[in-house]
Design a protein around this motif. Structure first.
Motif, PDB file in Angstrom:
ATOM      1  N   LEU A 121       0.796  -1.217   0.000  1.00 13.33           N
ATOM      2  CA  LEU A 121       0.000   0.000   0.000  1.00 13.33           C
ATOM      3  C   LEU A 121       0.835   1.276   0.000  1.00 13.33           C
ATOM      4  CD1 LEU A 121      -2.806  -0.996   2.533  1.00 13.33           C
ATOM      5  CD2 LEU A 121      -2.982  -0.915   0.043  1.00 13.33           C
ATOM      6  N   LEU A 122       2.011   1.236   0.655  1.00 12.97           N
ATOM      7  CA  LEU A 122       2.733   2.475   0.922  1.00 12.97           C
ATOM      8  C   LEU A 122       4.008   2.670   0.113  1.00 12.97           C
ATOM      9  CD1 LEU A 122       2.432   2.619   4.828  1.00 12.97           C
ATOM     10  CD2 LEU A 122       0.870   3.533   3.106  1.00 12.97           C
ATOM     11  N   LEU A 123       4.608   1.604  -0.382  1.00 10.96           N
ATOM     12  CA  LEU A 123       5.925   1.727  -1.004  1.00 10.96           C
ATOM     13  C   LEU A 123       5.877   1.936  -2.509  1.00 10.96           C
ATOM     14  CD1 LEU A 123       8.034  -0.982   0.878  1.00 10.96           C
ATOM     15  CD2 LEU A 123       7.883   1.469   1.318  1.00 10.96           C
ATOM     16  N   GLY A 124       4.704   2.129  -3.078  1.00 15.86           N
ATOM     17  CA  GLY A 124       4.610   2.236  -4.532  1.00 15.86           C
ATOM     18  C   GLY A 124       4.965   3.594  -5.083  1.00 15.86           C
ATOM     19  N   GLU A 125       4.850   4.664  -4.293  1.00 12.84           N
ATOM     20  CA  GLU A 125       5.043   6.019  -4.801  1.00 12.84           C
ATOM     21  C   GLU A 125       6.392   6.619  -4.469  1.00 12.84           C
ATOM     22  OE1 GLU A 125       0.912   5.067  -4.941  1.00 12.84           O
ATOM     23  OE2 GLU A 125       2.258   5.077  -3.226  1.00 12.84           O
ATOM     24  N   GLY A 126       7.263   5.932  -3.788  1.00 13.26           N
ATOM     25  CA  GLY A 126       8.564   6.486  -3.436  1.00 13.26           C
ATOM     26  C   GLY A 126       8.891   6.209  -1.984  1.00 13.26           C
TER      27      GLY A 126
END
Length: 592
Positions: A121-126
């Motif tokens: 959920l959290l590591l996809g955008e940077g």
């Protein structure tokens, strides 16, 4: 011709069995062909191989004739695979790792699952605060696994664990990729040391990479635990799934109602909720798998750590005093001659040296820094080899080793100071860059290692491997906290204020951490330096969990004072050739 039977002495009442010519009868006798007379076996003669009873047979039973050797076939070969498995020695990891842990507990499983979900959920955008948010449940999984295995929390384990979590603060406050990368890699190394509890040189070096041998074993361990839990508690699993589904439905329904009722609440939900779309589902699945595998490997390492300290490095053959000390004494004399000149340079007397050599201060600095850096590295190698072959016969040998190597360390510290002084001259002439601040930081850390070696010679070397690891982690943390991109921008702005030139083309490639310093430049230099950074921030749109403090601060500054469009003026700005380092490449952009 008729057969006549007779009885042997001592076998009254038992008629002899019929026999074939030339073949012994079960009673032991033989008859000649064509006669009925029985010929008893001669007494005192040993039985032939055909008459020896088989092992384990009853002596009262009749003897069975053995099969001749020429009629016996070859023995069937043994199973080569089984024999090879039985004779193969155990592997290195099997001797260093304790017995496999017990079945995984529910607390560890839930923590591992939370790590995988947060990763997806959290590591996809940077990278930003999300790295720390993902690391927390992984640390909990390792803690629960170690507690279930009976491991106790030791002081050095706490130091490694806390240090690794603190290093993950750097991605939350800095936007520059290179200090963030160093901080994340160092955090993984410290976390691995916390799991394995290493203290020797092989343990510290290999323990920092110790998660890789636990990946496959952790997956098998987790799969067995899931199957056992599913078989034992099918009803509870169904209940948990139903409860989670009902909770999700309630959140979606009422969240949508509240978002429609209040625009501020809708904005808050839009900021807090992760941005998940169908298009990036494969990327999310990969992140989930990586988080799950990493958390399982960490938990398995905590429950059954690899004892890398079991790898021992045998010391070299000790040399006699003259053979060992003579090369080092000559090296010390060479260092002393060099240091005598460097002390004059360090104290401000390098004008005479420059006059004799005909070099400018910048050329003198550039000419010697890299050589001094390599000299420092080679000195550490010489110290390591000298300790390996040092004489070890008694107190006199220990005094000799400490004296010779102590003098070498002290002289090398002066070399480190001279290298840093030359880098200072170099930066004063051409400005600070990423490469220059990086190599200066490495040289400074090598000086710290030399100080630790000197302390180990006085107080003992038992803590030296862990002290070196702590110094490296502390250096990476300090390097990230001081904001190297911001420091580079500040130094170049100060040079411009001192009527020196400024390289705008290089400053354009810095990260958002440099915005506060570059914002103090006058126009059009300010807008020219910030236009690329502002364009990147305007198109990124990172959510809160992937936005660093440096990026958030840069957005606020650029919103208050927008970047102005000056047309072709930014392309015409350049530094004067007299202030440029002509030895470097024509492209002044330095990504490092």
């Amino acid at each position: 011709m008729s057969e006549q039977s007779s009885e042997e002495p001592g076998t009254a009442g038992t008629p002899p069995a019929p026999e074939v010519a030339g073949v012994p009868t079960p009673g032991g006798g033989a008859s000649a062909e064509g006669t009925g007379r029985e010929r008893p076996a001669p007494r005192g003669r040993a039985k032939t191989s055909a008459q020896v009873p088989s092992q384990g047979s009853d002596p009262d039973e009749p003897e069975v004739p053995a099969r001749p050797a020429y009629l016996q076939g070859p023995r069937p070969p043994a199973d080569p695979w089984k024999r090879r498995d039985q004779q193969q020695p155990p592997g290195v990891l099997a001797t260093l790792r304790p017995s496999p842990p017990h079945a995984i507990r529910p607390a560890t499983l839930w923590s591992v699952l939370a790590t995988g979900l947060l990763s997806a959920l959290l590591l996809g955008e940077g990278l930003g605060p999300n790295v720390l948010l993902v690391a927390l449940p992984a640390a909990l999984a390792a803690f629960f696994a170690a507690r279930d295995a009976g491991r106790r929390l030791r002081p050095w384990t706490a130091v490694w664990a806390v240090g690794g979590l603190v290093l993950l603060v750097v991605p939350a406050i800095r936007d520059a990729g290179w200090p963030v990368f160093l901080a994340v890699v160092s955090a993984l190394a410290l976390g691995s040391l916390a799991l394995h509890g290493s203290r020797s040189w092989p343990g510290v070096l290999l323990g920092s990479l110790g998660l890789f041998p636990s990946v496959a074993a952790g997956l098998r361990w987790g799969w067995r635990g899931v199957r056992e839990r599913a078989d034992d508690s099918r009803g509870r699993v169904r209940t948990a799934v139903r409860s989670a589904a009902v909770a999700l439905v309630l959140l979606v329904v009422f969240g949508a109602l509240f978002a429609g009722a209040d625009a501020a609440f809708a904005d808050l939900l839009g900021v807090l909720a992760p941005d998940v779309s169908v298009g990036d589902s494969p990327w999310r699945v990969l992140l989930f798998a990586l988080g799950l595998v990493g958390a399982l490997a960490a938990a398995y390492s905590a429950a059954a750590p690899v004892r890398w300290d079991g790898i021992t490095v045998r010391p070299g053959r000790p040399r006699n005093r003259v053979e060992w000390a003579l090369p080092l004494v000559v090296l010390n004399l060479l260092f002393a001659a060099f240091v005598a000149l460097q002390l004059a340079v360090l104290l401000g007397g390098y004008d005479k040296v420059l006059e004799e050599t005909g070099l400018t201060p910048a050329a003198y600095a550039r000419q010697g820094f890299w050589q001094l850096l390599w000299a420092t590295l080679l000195t550490l190698l010489v110290i390591a080899l000298a300790l390996r072959w040092a004489p070890r016969d008694g107190a006199r040998d220990r005094t000799l080793v400490r004296g010779v190597l102590g003098v070498l360390c002290v002289l090398t510290l002066v070399v480190v100071a001279s290298a840093l002084r030359r880098m200072d001259l170099y930066v004063d002439a051409f400005g600070l860059t990423r490469l220059r601040i990086s190599v200066a930081a490495v040289e400074l850390w090598l000086g710290v290692v030399l100080v630790l070696i000197l302390a180990a010679g006085v107080f003992g070397a038992r803590l030296l491997p862990r002290a070196v690891a702590v110094s490296a982690a502390a250096g990476v943390l300090a390097f990230g906290l001081i904001s190297p991109d911001g420091l580079i921008a500040e130094q170049n702005v100060e040079r411009y204020r001192s009527d020196r030139t400024i390289d705008i083309s290089y400053l354009q490639g810095l990260s958002a951490d440099a915005v506060p310093a570059l914002d103090e430049l006058p126009e059009p230099l300010r807008s020219c330096a910030l236009e690329d950074i502002g364009r990147t921030l305007a198109t990124s749109g990172s959510p809160w969990y992937a936005t660093s403090l440096g990026e958030a601060r840069a957005r606020e500054i650029l919103e208050e004072r927008a970047v102005q469009d000056h047309g072709n003026i930014c392309f015409e700005l350049d530094v004067r050739e007299g202030e440029r380092d002509v030895s470097e490449e024509t492209d002044t952009y330095d990504p490092y």
